[in-house]
Motif scaffolding. Structure first.
Motif, short mmCIF file in Angstrom:
data_model
loop_
_atom_site.label_atom_id
_atom_site.label_comp_id
_atom_site.label_asym_id
_atom_site.label_seq_id
_atom_site.Cartn_x
_atom_site.Cartn_y
_atom_site.Cartn_z
N GLY A 197 0.80 -1.22 0.00
CA GLY A 197 0.00 0.00 0.00
C GLY A 197 0.83 1.27 0.00
O GLY A 197 0.42 2.29 -0.54
N ASP A 198 2.02 1.19 0.61
CA ASP A 198 2.89 2.37 0.69
C ASP A 198 4.34 1.92 0.56
O ASP A 198 5.01 1.64 1.56
CB ASP A 198 2.68 3.09 2.02
CG ASP A 198 3.52 4.37 2.13
OD1 ASP A 198 4.15 4.75 1.12
OD2 ASP A 198 3.55 4.96 3.22
N PRO A 199 4.84 1.83 -0.68
CA PRO A 199 6.20 1.34 -0.90
C PRO A 199 7.28 2.18 -0.22
O PRO A 199 8.40 1.70 -0.03
CB PRO A 199 6.36 1.42 -2.43
CG PRO A 199 4.96 1.38 -2.96
CD PRO A 199 4.14 2.11 -1.94
N ASP A 200 6.95 3.41 0.16
CA ASP A 200 7.93 4.27 0.81
C ASP A 200 8.07 3.96 2.30
O ASP A 200 8.98 4.46 2.96
CB ASP A 200 7.55 5.75 0.64
CG ASP A 200 7.66 6.20 -0.81
OD1 ASP A 200 8.52 5.66 -1.53
OD2 ASP A 200 6.89 7.08 -1.21
N THR A 201 7.16 3.15 2.82
CA THR A 201 7.25 2.75 4.21
C THR A 201 8.50 1.90 4.43
O THR A 201 8.77 0.98 3.67
CB THR A 201 6.01 1.91 4.62
OG1 THR A 201 4.84 2.70 4.45
CG2 THR A 201 6.12 1.47 6.08
N GLY A 202 9.25 2.19 5.47
CA GLY A 202 10.43 1.38 5.76
C GLY A 202 10.01 0.00 6.21
O GLY A 202 8.99 -0.17 6.90
N PHE A 203 10.80 -1.01 5.85
CA PHE A 203 10.43 -2.38 6.19
C PHE A 203 10.40 -2.59 7.70
O PHE A 203 9.49 -3.21 8.23
CB PHE A 203 11.41 -3.37 5.54
CG PHE A 203 11.03 -4.81 5.77
CD1 PHE A 203 9.92 -5.36 5.16
CD2 PHE A 203 11.80 -5.62 6.61
CE1 PHE A 203 9.57 -6.69 5.37
CE2 PHE A 203 11.46 -6.95 6.82
CZ PHE A 203 10.34 -7.48 6.19
N ASP A 204 11.38 -2.05 8.41
CA ASP A 204 11.41 -2.22 9.87
C ASP A 204 10.18 -1.58 10.51
O ASP A 204 9.59 -2.14 11.44
CB ASP A 204 12.69 -1.61 10.45
CG ASP A 204 13.92 -2.41 10.07
OD1 ASP A 204 13.79 -3.63 9.86
OD2 ASP A 204 15.01 -1.81 9.99
N GLN A 205 9.80 -0.42 10.00
CA GLN A 205 8.60 0.25 10.52
C GLN A 205 7.37 -0.60 10.24
O GLN A 205 6.49 -0.75 11.10
CB GLN A 205 8.45 1.62 9.86
CG GLN A 205 7.20 2.39 10.28
CD GLN A 205 7.04 3.70 9.52
OE1 GLN A 205 7.98 4.20 8.91
NE2 GLN A 205 5.84 4.25 9.55
#
Length: 226
Positions: A197-205
């Protein structure tokens, strides 16, 4: 240059692929890729891929192989997928993904996608995403979803990226994974859903948020976020 001189030069190049110094091996692979001509070079490059310890040299070996005609390289690389040597399988998958010949898609088997060796499985996921026909994407998504929860953060990130690269077609597979009895699988599925949904979201987050949702439940997690 006569044939004897040419054969002597090719022999020296092939022997130099096994030099003790990695910078020498790197330069030889670059030379071969710059002038991709001569019998035995494809065989030598593929054989070296299976045992080369240096990442940068392996990457140059792959580049050199992409410089040869696909009809010369692809059959040899496909044969490596049956090798008992994990690095041979992994590097061949990586090289096939770089060549991009979609006719090899049937060779990306379930056993490779579930390979016990993490590097092989990771290479298979990446190759599959590159080579899969549109009509097989949903099936691939379902297969990749069986690996949710596997491995450490790095491996899970690789799988999430592979799934997200397939696009919205992965949503049913993720929804199914959300019903898993394994909390790690559910958290990985939620994190992947967040990245979709939001590719800019960091994976760890995304993982931290996913763990919170799995622990509290979707409704309770939403309440605490308000």
């Amino acid at each position: 240059m006569n044939s004897t001189q040419m054969n002597s030069q090719l022999t020296r190049l092939i022997e130099a692929l096994g030099a003790g110094d990695s910078s020498t091996r790197l330069q030889v692979a670059l030379t071969i890729g710059t002038h991709p001509d001569g019998p035995g070079l494809v065989e030598a490059l593929v054989a070296r891929c299976a045992i080369e310890p240096d990442f940068f040299v392996r990457d140059m070996l792959t580049w050199a192989l992409t410089r040869f005609p696909a009809e010369d390289t692809v059959p040899r690389l496909l044969a490596e997928l049956r090798s008992p040597v994990a690095q041979a399988r992994s590097q061949s998958l990586h090289t096939l993904s770089k060549i991009g010949d979609r006719d090899v898609w049937p060779a990306i088997t379930r056993s490779l996608l579930r390979d016990a060796d993490d590097e092989v499985a990771k290479s298979a996921w990446r190759a599959a995403v590159v080579l899969v026909p549109d009509e097989d994407k949903a099936g691939l998504a379902a297969e990749l979803a069986t690996q949710l929860g596997r491995g450490d953060r790095t491996l899970q990130l690789s799988l999430s990226r592979a799934l997200v690269a397939l696009g919205p077609v992965i949503e049913p597979a993720l929804e199914s994974a959300l019903t898993s009895t394994d909390a790690t699988v559910r958290a990985h599925a939620v994190a992947t859903e967040r990245l979709l949904g939001d590719p800019d979201t960091g994976f760890d987050q995304a993982v931290d948020e996913a763990k919170r949702i799995v622990a509290l439940g979707p409704e309770r997690a939403q309440e605490t976020a308000c």
